[in-house]
Design a protein around this motif. Structure first.
Motif, PDB file in Angstrom:
ATOM      1  N   ALA A   1       0.810  -1.219   0.000  1.00 38.18           N
ATOM      2  CA  ALA A   1       0.000   0.000   0.000  1.00 38.18           C
ATOM      3  C   ALA A   1       0.843   1.267   0.000  1.00 38.18           C
ATOM      4  O   ALA A   1       0.378   2.318  -0.460  1.00 38.18           O
ATOM      5  N   TRP A   2       2.107   1.202   0.492  1.00 38.74           N
ATOM      6  CA  TRP A   2       2.928   2.408   0.511  1.00 38.74           C
ATOM      7  C   TRP A   2       3.209   2.914  -0.907  1.00 38.74           C
ATOM      8  O   TRP A   2       3.569   4.089  -1.091  1.00 38.74           O
ATOM      9  N   GLU A   3       3.013   2.058  -1.911  1.00 43.33           N
ATOM     10  CA  GLU A   3       3.241   2.459  -3.297  1.00 43.33           C
ATOM     11  C   GLU A   3       2.113   3.332  -3.856  1.00 43.33           C
ATOM     12  O   GLU A   3       2.213   3.837  -4.981  1.00 43.33           O
ATOM     13  N   THR A   4       1.037   3.534  -3.091  1.00 44.27           N
ATOM     14  CA  THR A   4      -0.142   4.229  -3.598  1.00 44.27           C
ATOM     15  C   THR A   4       0.168   5.623  -4.119  1.00 44.27           C
ATOM     16  O   THR A   4      -0.327   6.027  -5.180  1.00 44.27           O
ATOM     17  N   SER A   5       0.984   6.381  -3.405  1.00 44.99           N
ATOM     18  CA  SER A   5       1.287   7.745  -3.853  1.00 44.99           C
ATOM     19  C   SER A   5       2.051   7.732  -5.180  1.00 44.99           C
ATOM     20  O   SER A   5       1.859   8.621  -6.025  1.00 44.99           O
ATOM     21  N   ILE A   6       2.892   6.733  -5.370  1.00 42.50           N
ATOM     22  CA  ILE A   6       3.611   6.589  -6.638  1.00 42.50           C
ATOM     23  C   ILE A   6       2.632   6.267  -7.760  1.00 42.50           C
ATOM     24  O   ILE A   6       2.717   6.817  -8.871  1.00 42.50           O
TER      25      ILE A   6
ATOM     26  N   ILE B   1      -0.461  -3.799 -17.242  1.00 44.06           N
ATOM     27  CA  ILE B   1       0.091  -5.156 -17.132  1.00 44.06           C
ATOM     28  C   ILE B   1       0.472  -5.385 -15.683  1.00 44.06           C
ATOM     29  O   ILE B   1       1.422  -4.787 -15.178  1.00 44.06           O
ATOM     30  N   GLY B   2      -0.253  -6.250 -14.994  1.00 45.51           N
ATOM     31  CA  GLY B   2       0.006  -6.564 -13.593  1.00 45.51           C
ATOM     32  C   GLY B   2      -1.022  -5.918 -12.683  1.00 45.51           C
ATOM     33  O   GLY B   2      -0.876  -4.764 -12.298  1.00 45.51           O
ATOM     34  N   PHE B   3      -2.079  -6.661 -12.312  1.00 47.62           N
ATOM     35  CA  PHE B   3      -3.160  -6.107 -11.490  1.00 47.62           C
ATOM     36  C   PHE B   3      -2.758  -5.972 -10.021  1.00 47.62           C
ATOM     37  O   PHE B   3      -2.987  -4.943  -9.405  1.00 47.62           O
ATOM     38  N   GLY B   4      -2.168  -7.037  -9.471  1.00 43.01           N
ATOM     39  CA  GLY B   4      -1.732  -6.997  -8.073  1.00 43.01           C
ATOM     40  C   GLY B   4      -2.855  -6.725  -7.109  1.00 43.01           C
ATOM     41  O   GLY B   4      -3.814  -7.491  -6.983  1.00 43.01           O
ATOM     42  N   MET B   5      -2.792  -5.589  -6.417  1.00 42.38           N
ATOM     43  CA  MET B   5      -3.817  -5.186  -5.460  1.00 42.38           C
ATOM     44  C   MET B   5      -4.889  -4.313  -6.113  1.00 42.38           C
ATOM     45  O   MET B   5      -5.833  -3.896  -5.441  1.00 42.38           O
ATOM     46  N   GLY B   6      -4.714  -4.004  -7.384  1.00 44.10           N
ATOM     47  CA  GLY B   6      -5.708  -3.197  -8.075  1.00 44.10           C
ATOM     48  C   GLY B   6      -5.630  -1.714  -7.779  1.00 44.10           C
ATOM     49  O   GLY B   6      -6.560  -0.959  -8.103  1.00 44.10           O
ATOM     50  N   ILE B   7      -4.513  -1.268  -7.197  1.00 41.47           N
ATOM     51  CA  ILE B   7      -4.398   0.143  -6.805  1.00 41.47           C
ATOM     52  C   ILE B   7      -4.469   1.054  -8.017  1.00 41.47           C
ATOM     53  O   ILE B   7      -5.295   1.978  -8.084  1.00 41.47           O
ATOM     54  N   ILE B   8      -3.615   0.800  -9.000  1.00 46.08           N
ATOM     55  CA  ILE B   8      -3.566   1.720 -10.139  1.00 46.08           C
ATOM     56  C   ILE B   8      -4.757   1.527 -11.071  1.00 46.08           C
ATOM     57  O   ILE B   8      -5.232   2.495 -11.689  1.00 46.08           O
ATOM     58  N   ASP B   9      -5.297   0.312 -11.143  1.00 50.86           N
ATOM     59  CA  ASP B   9      -6.468   0.113 -11.999  1.00 50.86           C
ATOM     60  C   ASP B   9      -7.692   0.832 -11.440  1.00 50.86           C
ATOM     61  O   ASP B   9      -8.535   1.319 -12.206  1.00 50.86           O
TER      62      ASP B   9
ATOM     63  N   VAL C   1       9.883  10.396  -1.716  1.00 49.66           N
ATOM     64  CA  VAL C   1       9.238   9.226  -1.128  1.00 49.66           C
ATOM     65  C   VAL C   1       9.178   9.414   0.383  1.00 49.66           C
ATOM     66  O   VAL C   1      10.201   9.665   1.026  1.00 49.66           O
ATOM     67  N   ASP C   2       7.993   9.330   0.928  1.00 54.90           N
ATOM     68  CA  ASP C   2       7.834   9.421   2.382  1.00 54.90           C
ATOM     69  C   ASP C   2       8.392   8.138   2.994  1.00 54.90           C
ATOM     70  O   ASP C   2       7.798   7.068   2.871  1.00 54.90           O
ATOM     71  N   MET C   3       9.549   8.257   3.647  1.00 57.89           N
ATOM     72  CA  MET C   3      10.235   7.081   4.167  1.00 57.89           C
ATOM     73  C   MET C   3       9.750   6.655   5.555  1.00 57.89           C
ATOM     74  O   MET C   3      10.280   5.700   6.126  1.00 57.89           O
ATOM     75  N   LYS C   4       8.757   7.332   6.093  1.00 55.82           N
ATOM     76  CA  LYS C   4       8.239   6.934   7.402  1.00 55.82           C
ATOM     77  C   LYS C   4       7.662   5.520   7.317  1.00 55.82           C
ATOM     78  O   LYS C   4       6.763   5.236   6.524  1.00 55.82           O
TER      79      LYS C   4
END
Length: 442
Positions: A234-239, A260-268, A407-410
């Motif tokens: 989920a930390w990839e959401t901002s990207i 290409i690559g659904f994964g968690m569906g974040i970007i879709d 990138v928020d490294m927290k």
């Protein structure tokens, strides 16, 4: 902080033949070092206990770059200076000679640092840039050699039957090869005492075949396989948010999207919110496909496909992209926005995708992007791959612009803690993300 003293890095127990090279490199004594490099492999000797190479030594001995506040000049780099005892030009000459003599740019020492990592930590920018340049050249060369090996193997396959028929030597050769591969590690080390150092063990690389056989778990804002490798988090959401904004400027509706690559569906989910006219997804993992079809937490199943403005406008294509893409080409599909984020595939597959398919399926004015995690576990590798990607994209007739994001490294700072709790490997360590924005040349 690591102990960077010469006594710590080149202990008295170091074999004399290795110690001599390391000391000359440390002292930037090129005249004495150069004759020793005439023997192949001597530019990459390693201290058996610390892993110190001549490159590490030449860079480490420069110490940390220091600021000269009294002579600060905001117009150039004169606001920094070296300790008076350090001749950086001499260090550069030694590093350059070592690379010419075959020094390995990404050797790891006992601190888990490459020579480039040491240069970055010490702020030695000029030496760091030499490491990045050497890394780029090496990776480009390896890419070429891989291609040559594939071509050569095809010829060997054609000749194999003839060799067997004539003298039956092929089976014997294979047995000898297997025997060499099964040789105990101590025998290998004894055969190359200059490379007896054992670096910190890295986790085994996950291949596409292994990943596609693995069981997956969706939980706590992450998708992991049965070895606890982080597939998506989920930390990839901002990207992902920034990627969608770059691929569809102004979130214009009506775009044709391929992911290409659904994964968690974040970007879709973000793509769907832009109201595309076509939205195609390629996903290969059986458990992700099952999640899409049956999980109440996923809204990209049959109902979503049926909601498209035309039949087939919204579609999840099951299978590897290598199998699906030729079919989409046959159907004449074109896209305005393409995103690539697979798991378990190396850079060669990304390169294959943008070389063979993107120039054909990306419509004029369209934008291609990918999740840029290439070498993201250390800065020098990230910088090397940045340059390699630029060159390969240019060869494919594509332009690239990088949008550098903070990138928020927290929660990302430490292995096994925060976001990485329950995840086997910390695959991201950098506070900057280079977002690729790729278009057709001209």
């Amino acid at each position: 902080m690591p102990n960077d003293t010469i006594e710590a890095r080149i202990p008295a127990s170091c074999p004399a033949s290795i110690s001599e090279i390391l000391h000359h490199a440390w002292k930037h004594n090129l005249a004495s070092l150069k004759p020793l490099l005439n023997v192949p492999g001597r530019a990459s000797v390693q201290e058996p206990t610390t892993g110190e190479t001549p490159l590490h030594a030449a860079i480490r001995s420069c110490g940390a770059r220091t600021s000269d506040n009294a002579n600060a000049n905001t117009n150039d780099t004169a606001s920094t200076k070296q300790p008076v005892t350090v001749d950086v030009e001499a260090a550069k000459a030694v590093v350059h000679e070592l690379f010419l003599s075959g020094a390995i740019w990404n050797d790891i020492d006992s601190n888990n640092e490459t020579p480039g990592c040491v240069a970055a930590r010490l702020g030695q920018d000029e030496l760091y840039n030499l490491c990045v340049g050497a890394g780029m050249r090496a990776e480009l060369l390896f890419g070429l050699l891989d291609g040559y090996e594939e071509l050569e193997s095809e010829v060997e396959d054609e000749d194999e039957d003839e060799d067997e028929d004539e003298n039956g030597e092929t089976a014997v050769a294979e047995e000898n090869t297997e025997a060499q591969q099964d040789a105990p590690e101590d025998i290998i080390l004894e055969s190359d005492p200059d490379r007896a150092f054992s670096p910190p063990q890295a986790d085994a690389t996950v291949t596409s075949a292994t990943y596609l056989r693995a069981n997956l778990t969706y939980s706590d804002g992450k998708l992991v396989d049965d070895e606890k490798n982080g597939v998506m988090m989920a930390w990839e959401t901002s990207i992902m948010r920034s990627s969608v904004d770059a691929l569809i400027p102004g979130q214009q509706p009506g775009k044709r999207v391929l992911n290409i690559g659904f994964g968690m569906g974040i970007i879709d989910t973000m793509f769907r919110d832009t109201q595309p006219s076509r939205h195609h997804i390629i996903e290969a993992h059986p458990e992700v496909l099952k999640h899409i079809e049956s999980s109440p937490d996923c809204t990209f199943g049959k109902d979503w496909e049926a909601s498209g403005p035309l039949e087939g406008a919204f579609k999840v294509h099951a299978g590897k992209w290598q199998e699906v893409m030729p079919k989409l080409l046959e159907q004449g599909e074109l896209y305005d926005a393409i995103y690539f984020d697979t798991f378990g595939e190396d850079y060669s597959q990304l390169r294959l995708f943008f070389t063979e398919y993107v120039p054909v399926i990306l419509d004029e004015g369209g934008i291609f992007g990918f999740f840029n995690g290439l070498g993201a576990d250390r800065k020098v590798c990230y910088d090397v791959y940045t340059k390699v990607v630029e060159l390969h994209l240019s060869d494919a007739g594509l332009d690239i612009e990088w949008n550098e994001l903070d990138v928020d490294m927290k929660g990302l700072e430490e292995e096994g803690k925060g976001e990485w709790e329950g995840v086997k490997r910390r695959y991201w360590t950098l506070d900057k993300y280079r977002l690729p924005i790729i278009t057709l040349m001209g």
